[in-house]
Design a protein around this motif. Structure first.
Motif, short mmCIF file in Angstrom:
data_model
loop_
_atom_site.label_atom_id
_atom_site.label_comp_id
_atom_site.label_asym_id
_atom_site.label_seq_id
_atom_site.Cartn_x
_atom_site.Cartn_y
_atom_site.Cartn_z
N LEU A 42 39.57 43.36 52.71
CA LEU A 42 39.22 43.29 54.13
C LEU A 42 38.62 44.62 54.60
N ALA A 43 39.18 45.71 54.12
CA ALA A 43 38.71 47.04 54.50
C ALA A 43 37.49 47.48 53.69
N ASP A 44 37.41 47.00 52.45
CA ASP A 44 36.34 47.43 51.54
C ASP A 44 35.86 46.24 50.72
N PRO A 45 34.97 45.40 51.31
CA PRO A 45 34.53 44.18 50.63
C PRO A 45 33.72 44.42 49.36
N ASP A 46 33.37 45.66 49.06
CA ASP A 46 32.61 45.96 47.84
C ASP A 46 33.49 46.52 46.72
N ASN A 47 34.81 46.44 46.89
CA ASN A 47 35.73 47.02 45.91
C ASN A 47 35.88 46.08 44.72
N ALA A 48 35.15 46.38 43.66
CA ALA A 48 35.13 45.52 42.47
C ALA A 48 36.51 45.45 41.81
N GLN A 49 37.24 46.56 41.80
CA GLN A 49 38.57 46.56 41.17
C GLN A 49 39.52 45.62 41.91
N ALA A 50 39.41 45.58 43.24
CA ALA A 50 40.27 44.69 44.02
C ALA A 50 39.91 43.23 43.76
N TYR A 51 38.61 42.93 43.62
CA TYR A 51 38.20 41.56 43.28
C TYR A 51 38.77 41.15 41.93
N LEU A 52 38.68 42.05 40.97
CA LEU A 52 39.21 41.75 39.63
C LEU A 52 40.72 41.55 39.68
N GLY A 53 41.41 42.42 40.41
CA GLY A 53 42.86 42.29 40.54
C GLY A 53 43.26 41.00 41.22
N ALA A 54 42.53 40.64 42.29
CA ALA A 54 42.82 39.40 43.01
C ALA A 54 42.59 38.19 42.11
N ALA A 55 41.51 38.22 41.36
CA ALA A 55 41.23 37.11 40.44
C ALA A 55 42.31 37.01 39.37
N ASP A 56 42.74 38.14 38.87
CA ASP A 56 43.80 38.17 37.85
C ASP A 56 45.11 37.61 38.42
N ALA A 57 45.44 38.00 39.64
CA ALA A 57 46.66 37.49 40.28
C ALA A 57 46.57 35.99 40.51
N ARG A 58 45.42 35.53 40.98
CA ARG A 58 45.25 34.08 41.19
C ARG A 58 45.33 33.32 39.88
N TYR A 59 44.77 33.88 38.84
CA TYR A 59 44.84 33.24 37.53
C TYR A 59 46.30 33.12 37.09
N ALA A 60 47.07 34.19 37.29
CA ALA A 60 48.49 34.18 36.91
C ALA A 60 49.26 33.14 37.72
N LEU A 61 48.81 32.90 38.95
CA LEU A 61 49.44 31.89 39.81
C LEU A 61 48.87 30.49 39.55
N LYS A 62 48.01 30.41 38.58
CA LYS A 62 47.32 29.17 38.20
C LYS A 62 46.41 28.67 39.33
#
Length: 70
Positions: A42-62
């Motif tokens: 929300l604060a930094d929409p260009d943060n690639a590491q946060a996108y990767l982390g969010a995708a990884d978390a969602r993957y873990a949550l199926k």
């Protein structure tokens, strides 16, 4: 603590949030990690590491669809 976070510059807050998200992820608290990654984005929409982390978390949550949309 939140008090300390408020005194940090924006980049410092994002760094603290990212560290917290990684800690949650390592503990298997993927919902909490995802909340932190979302706050970063929300604060930094260009943060690639946060996108990767969010995708990884969602993957873990199926949450495969959400992970792909990230």
């Amino acid at each position: 603590s939140l008090c300390c976070v408020c005194a940090l510059p924006a980049a410092g807050v994002q760094s603290v949030r990212f560290s917290q998200a990684q800690s949650y992820r390592e503990q298997g608290k993927f919902e909490k990690a995802l909340e932190e990654y979302r706050a970063i984005l929300l604060a930094d929409p260009d943060n690639a590491q946060a996108y990767l982390g969010a995708a990884d978390a969602r993957y873990a949550l199926k949450g495969y669809d959400g992970a792909l949309k990230n």
